[in-house]
Each structure stands twice: as structure tokens, then as C-alpha cells.
Design a protein around this motif. Structure first.
Motif, PDB file in Angstrom:
ATOM      1  N   ASN A  96      57.115  22.234  23.310  1.00  0.00           N
ATOM      2  CA  ASN A  96      56.408  20.961  23.246  1.00  0.00           C
ATOM      3  C   ASN A  96      56.972  20.074  24.349  1.00  0.00           C
ATOM      4  N   PRO A  97      56.099  19.524  25.201  1.00  0.00           N
ATOM      5  CA  PRO A  97      56.612  18.656  26.264  1.00  0.00           C
ATOM      6  C   PRO A  97      57.106  17.328  25.705  1.00  0.00           C
ATOM      7  N   PRO A  98      57.947  16.626  26.474  1.00  0.00           N
ATOM      8  CA  PRO A  98      58.385  15.289  26.043  1.00  0.00           C
ATOM      9  C   PRO A  98      57.174  14.374  25.855  1.00  0.00           C
ATOM     10  N   LYS A  99      57.347  13.340  25.079  1.00  0.00           N
ATOM     11  CA  LYS A  99      56.242  12.454  24.686  1.00  0.00           C
ATOM     12  C   LYS A  99      55.392  11.979  25.873  1.00  0.00           C
ATOM     13  N   GLY A 100      55.999  11.541  26.943  1.00  0.00           N
ATOM     14  CA  GLY A 100      55.242  11.030  28.093  1.00  0.00           C
ATOM     15  C   GLY A 100      54.474  12.086  28.868  1.00  0.00           C
ATOM     16  N   TRP A 101      54.798  13.364  28.643  1.00  0.00           N
ATOM     17  CA  TRP A 101      54.145  14.456  29.376  1.00  0.00           C
ATOM     18  C   TRP A 101      53.100  15.187  28.524  1.00  0.00           C
ATOM     19  N   GLN A 102      53.028  14.871  27.225  1.00  0.00           N
ATOM     20  CA  GLN A 102      52.075  15.556  26.353  1.00  0.00           C
ATOM     21  C   GLN A 102      50.649  15.366  26.855  1.00  0.00           C
ATOM     22  N   ASN A 103      49.879  16.444  26.784  1.00  0.00           N
ATOM     23  CA  ASN A 103      48.481  16.482  27.236  1.00  0.00           C
ATOM     24  C   ASN A 103      48.351  16.344  28.749  1.00  0.00           C
ATOM     25  N   HIS A 104      49.428  16.599  29.475  1.00  0.00           N
ATOM     26  CA  HIS A 104      49.388  16.531  30.935  1.00  0.00           C
ATOM     27  C   HIS A 104      49.816  17.836  31.601  1.00  0.00           C
ATOM     28  N   ILE A 105      50.776  18.558  31.010  1.00  0.00           N
ATOM     29  CA  ILE A 105      51.307  19.728  31.711  1.00  0.00           C
ATOM     30  C   ILE A 105      51.112  21.045  30.957  1.00  0.00           C
ATOM     31  N   GLU A 106      50.561  21.004  29.773  1.00  0.00           N
ATOM     32  CA  GLU A 106      50.370  22.236  29.014  1.00  0.00           C
ATOM     33  C   GLU A 106      49.307  23.121  29.676  1.00  0.00           C
ATOM     34  N   ILE A 107      49.433  24.402  29.396  1.00  0.00           N
ATOM     35  CA  ILE A 107      48.421  25.348  29.898  1.00  0.00           C
ATOM     36  C   ILE A 107      47.205  25.247  29.014  1.00  0.00           C
ATOM     37  N   LEU A 162      57.267  30.095  31.323  1.00  0.00           N
ATOM     38  CA  LEU A 162      57.757  30.616  30.040  1.00  0.00           C
ATOM     39  C   LEU A 162      57.649  29.572  28.939  1.00  0.00           C
ATOM     40  N   MET A 163      57.850  28.319  29.296  1.00  0.00           N
ATOM     41  CA  MET A 163      57.797  27.234  28.324  1.00  0.00           C
ATOM     42  C   MET A 163      56.361  26.914  27.898  1.00  0.00           C
ATOM     43  N   GLY A 164      55.379  27.471  28.608  1.00  0.00           N
ATOM     44  CA  GLY A 164      53.979  27.224  28.278  1.00  0.00           C
ATOM     45  C   GLY A 164      53.386  26.069  29.056  1.00  0.00           C
ATOM     46  N   PHE A 165      54.016  25.714  30.167  1.00  0.00           N
ATOM     47  CA  PHE A 165      53.547  24.608  30.995  1.00  0.00           C
ATOM     48  C   PHE A 165      52.916  25.136  32.274  1.00  0.00           C
ATOM     49  N   ASP A 166      51.989  24.379  32.814  1.00  0.00           N
ATOM     50  CA  ASP A 166      51.365  24.711  34.089  1.00  0.00           C
ATOM     51  C   ASP A 166      52.217  24.087  35.191  1.00  0.00           C
ATOM     52  N   TRP A 167      52.962  24.913  35.899  1.00  0.00           N
ATOM     53  CA  TRP A 167      53.877  24.407  36.928  1.00  0.00           C
ATOM     54  C   TRP A 167      53.139  23.623  38.005  1.00  0.00           C
ATOM     55  N   GLN A 168      51.846  23.881  38.189  1.00  0.00           N
ATOM     56  CA  GLN A 168      51.065  23.180  39.213  1.00  0.00           C
ATOM     57  C   GLN A 168      50.774  21.735  38.831  1.00  0.00           C
ATOM     58  N   LYS A 169      51.097  21.363  37.601  1.00  0.00           N
ATOM     59  CA  LYS A 169      50.908  19.986  37.136  1.00  0.00           C
ATOM     60  C   LYS A 169      52.221  19.213  37.077  1.00  0.00           C
ATOM     61  N   ILE A 170      53.306  19.821  37.556  1.00  0.00           N
ATOM     62  CA  ILE A 170      54.618  19.186  37.509  1.00  0.00           C
ATOM     63  C   ILE A 170      54.968  18.688  38.910  1.00  0.00           C
ATOM     64  N   PRO A 171      54.946  17.380  39.108  1.00  0.00           N
ATOM     65  CA  PRO A 171      55.122  16.815  40.452  1.00  0.00           C
ATOM     66  C   PRO A 171      56.378  17.262  41.194  1.00  0.00           C
ATOM     67  N   VAL A 172      57.507  17.385  40.509  1.00  0.00           N
ATOM     68  CA  VAL A 172      58.736  17.746  41.219  1.00  0.00           C
ATOM     69  C   VAL A 172      58.630  19.155  41.822  1.00  0.00           C
ATOM     70  N   ILE A 173      57.931  20.057  41.162  1.00  0.00           N
ATOM     71  CA  ILE A 173      57.742  21.409  41.708  1.00  0.00           C
ATOM     72  C   ILE A 173      56.767  21.378  42.873  1.00  0.00           C
ATOM     73  N   ILE A 174      55.659  20.695  42.709  1.00  0.00           N
ATOM     74  CA  ILE A 174      54.664  20.600  43.785  1.00  0.00           C
ATOM     75  C   ILE A 174      55.270  19.927  45.008  1.00  0.00           C
ATOM     76  N   ASN A 175      56.040  18.868  44.800  1.00  0.00           N
ATOM     77  CA  ASN A 175      56.669  18.175  45.929  1.00  0.00           C
ATOM     78  C   ASN A 175      57.708  19.036  46.625  1.00  0.00           C
TER      79      ASN A 175
END
Length: 89
Positions: free
Chosen positions: A78-89, A18-31
Motif C-alpha cells: 500500500n503506498p503512503p497516503k499522499g501517493w495513493q491512487n497515483h502510483i499503483e499498477i 515488486l511492491m506493485g507500483f508503476d515505476w514510470q509514475k515515480i518522479p525520482v526514478i523518471i528524473n
């Protein structure tokens, strides 16, 4: 938006989409979905396949939220600064 569920990982998958992020790029979910052997005694989730998650909404546009190949951004957070360009769809 109010999200609820019995499985915390399934709720996180839905929330991240819903937030516009690719859950497959979020380590805590994958782990959580693929825990190491040492932590399988107390798993965080019973989800084996994302296709097994049932997402219901009174907002018709969100009906296909978890459909494979769906690149809709929905809420476009908008993702936090350290996650920008890493988890967006």
C-alpha cells in the motif's frame, strides 16, 4: 526479499515493481533516467532502457517482473497516503 545490484536506479525500478507500483509514475526514478543537462556530469544510472535490466530470482513467478505490459501486482504494497491512487499498477 533481498534486492541487490550495481545500479541504484535499476534496483529501485525492480523494487517498485515488486511492491506493485508503476515505476514510470515515480518522479525520482523518471528524473534519474532523464536528468537535466546540468546534472549529466555525474549520472545516477547507466540504464538507458528498462529492457537492459536483468532481473534474476529463485521465485519463478517473478521471472517476468519487468516484461512490458505485465500488470501483475506481486507483493501488493500500500503506498503512503499522499501517493495513493497515483502510483499503483
Amino acid at each position: 526479499v533481498l534486492l541487490a545490484g550495481f545500479d541504484p536506479v535499476a534496483v529501485d525500478i525492480c523494487a517498485s515493481r515488486l511492491m506493485g507500483f508503476d515505476w514510470q509514475k515515480i518522479p525520482v526514478i523518471i528524473n534519474a533516467l532523464n536528468p537535466p543537462q546540468t546534472s549529466q556530469k555525474y549520472p545516477l544510472t547507466e540504464v538507458k532502457l528498462v529492457e537492459s535490466i536483468n532481473f534474476y530470482s529463485n521465485h519463478q513467478k517473478w521471472a517476468g517482473l519487468l516484461n512490458q505490459g505485465n500488470k501483475e501486482k506481486y507483493l501488493s504494497f500500500n503506498p503512503p497516503k499522499g501517493w495513493q491512487n497515483h502510483i499503483e499498477i
